[in-house]
Design a protein around this motif. Sequence first.
Motif, mmCIF file in Angstrom:
data_model
loop_
_atom_site.group_PDB
_atom_site.id
_atom_site.type_symbol
_atom_site.label_atom_id
_atom_site.label_comp_id
_atom_site.label_asym_id
_atom_site.label_seq_id
_atom_site.Cartn_x
_atom_site.Cartn_y
_atom_site.Cartn_z
ATOM 1 N N LEU A 7 0.831 -1.201 0.000
ATOM 2 C CA LEU A 7 0.000 0.000 0.000
ATOM 3 C C LEU A 7 0.872 1.260 0.000
ATOM 4 N N ARG A 8 1.955 1.244 0.772
ATOM 5 C CA ARG A 8 2.882 2.389 0.783
ATOM 6 C C ARG A 8 3.535 2.572 -0.591
ATOM 7 N N ALA A 12 3.310 5.885 -2.785
ATOM 8 C CA ALA A 12 4.524 6.567 -3.252
ATOM 9 C C ALA A 12 4.491 6.760 -4.767
ATOM 10 N N LEU A 13 3.981 5.779 -5.510
ATOM 11 C CA LEU A 13 3.864 5.924 -6.963
ATOM 12 C C LEU A 13 2.927 7.076 -7.311
ATOM 13 N N LEU A 14 1.812 7.142 -6.610
ATOM 14 C CA LEU A 14 0.865 8.224 -6.861
ATOM 15 C C LEU A 14 1.459 9.578 -6.496
ATOM 16 N N GLU A 15 2.147 9.638 -5.367
ATOM 17 C CA GLU A 15 2.756 10.897 -4.920
ATOM 18 C C GLU A 15 3.895 11.338 -5.832
ATOM 19 N N SER A 16 4.499 10.387 -6.536
ATOM 20 C CA SER A 16 5.597 10.732 -7.438
ATOM 21 C C SER A 16 5.111 11.430 -8.699
ATOM 22 N N GLY A 17 3.791 11.437 -8.886
ATOM 23 C CA GLY A 17 3.233 12.082 -10.067
ATOM 24 C C GLY A 17 3.000 11.118 -11.213
ATOM 25 N N LEU A 18 3.228 9.835 -10.996
ATOM 26 C CA LEU A 18 2.995 8.839 -12.036
ATOM 27 C C LEU A 18 1.524 8.875 -12.443
ATOM 28 N N ASN A 19 1.277 8.947 -13.722
ATOM 29 C CA ASN A 19 -0.080 8.991 -14.252
ATOM 30 C C ASN A 19 -0.821 7.710 -13.867
ATOM 31 N N GLU A 20 -2.053 7.841 -13.414
ATOM 32 C CA GLU A 20 -2.822 6.673 -12.988
ATOM 33 C C GLU A 20 -3.141 5.730 -14.144
ATOM 34 N N GLY A 21 -2.932 6.167 -15.375
ATOM 35 C CA GLY A 21 -3.105 5.298 -16.532
ATOM 36 C C GLY A 21 -1.829 4.560 -16.903
ATOM 37 N N VAL A 36 -8.454 1.986 -2.146
ATOM 38 C CA VAL A 36 -8.299 2.095 -0.687
ATOM 39 C C VAL A 36 -7.790 3.491 -0.339
ATOM 40 N N LEU A 37 -6.785 3.944 -1.048
ATOM 41 C CA LEU A 37 -6.208 5.258 -0.765
ATOM 42 C C LEU A 37 -7.207 6.385 -1.007
ATOM 43 N N ARG A 38 -8.134 6.175 -1.921
ATOM 44 C CA ARG A 38 -9.166 7.180 -2.188
ATOM 45 C C ARG A 38 -10.356 7.068 -1.230
ATOM 46 N N GLY A 39 -10.363 6.029 -0.390
ATOM 47 C CA GLY A 39 -11.473 5.821 0.532
ATOM 48 C C GLY A 39 -12.676 5.158 -0.104
ATOM 49 N N GLU A 40 -12.498 4.543 -1.265
ATOM 50 C CA GLU A 40 -13.600 3.908 -1.987
ATOM 51 C C GLU A 40 -13.850 2.470 -1.551
ATOM 52 N N MET A 41 -12.879 1.863 -0.897
ATOM 53 C CA MET A 41 -13.045 0.512 -0.347
ATOM 54 C C MET A 41 -12.102 0.349 0.829
#
Length: 103
Positions: A7-8, A12-21, A36-41
């Motif tokens: 999960l970390r 970290a990938l998201l925080e690095s600016g990596l495009n979600e696609g 999970v990180l978005r609070g959707e599950m």
Amino acid sequence: MLERGWLREVQALLESGLNEGAKPFDFIGYRELRAVLRGEMTLEEARGAIQQATRQYAKRQLTWFRREQGVRWFSRFGNDSGVQADILEWLQAQGLKQEKHFG
């Protein structure tokens, strides 16, 4: 993998600016962990979804390999010294060099 920081890693990938696609987010578990990180599950819901997706993927792999001619199945896991010996013996019987497959 979850206990060891998956999960970390996703965070970290998201925080690095990596495009979600980006390609890494196509792999099993990454979509669920982003949710999970978005609070959707919840993490437990994600764990169940990841386990189910992994079972489905393994089933597809087995189906594919069963159709392949020349596949030799070995019982036990690859880190088992007994199965490693069996594989080397089989390779030698096939006239294949160890370096090609294990080097």
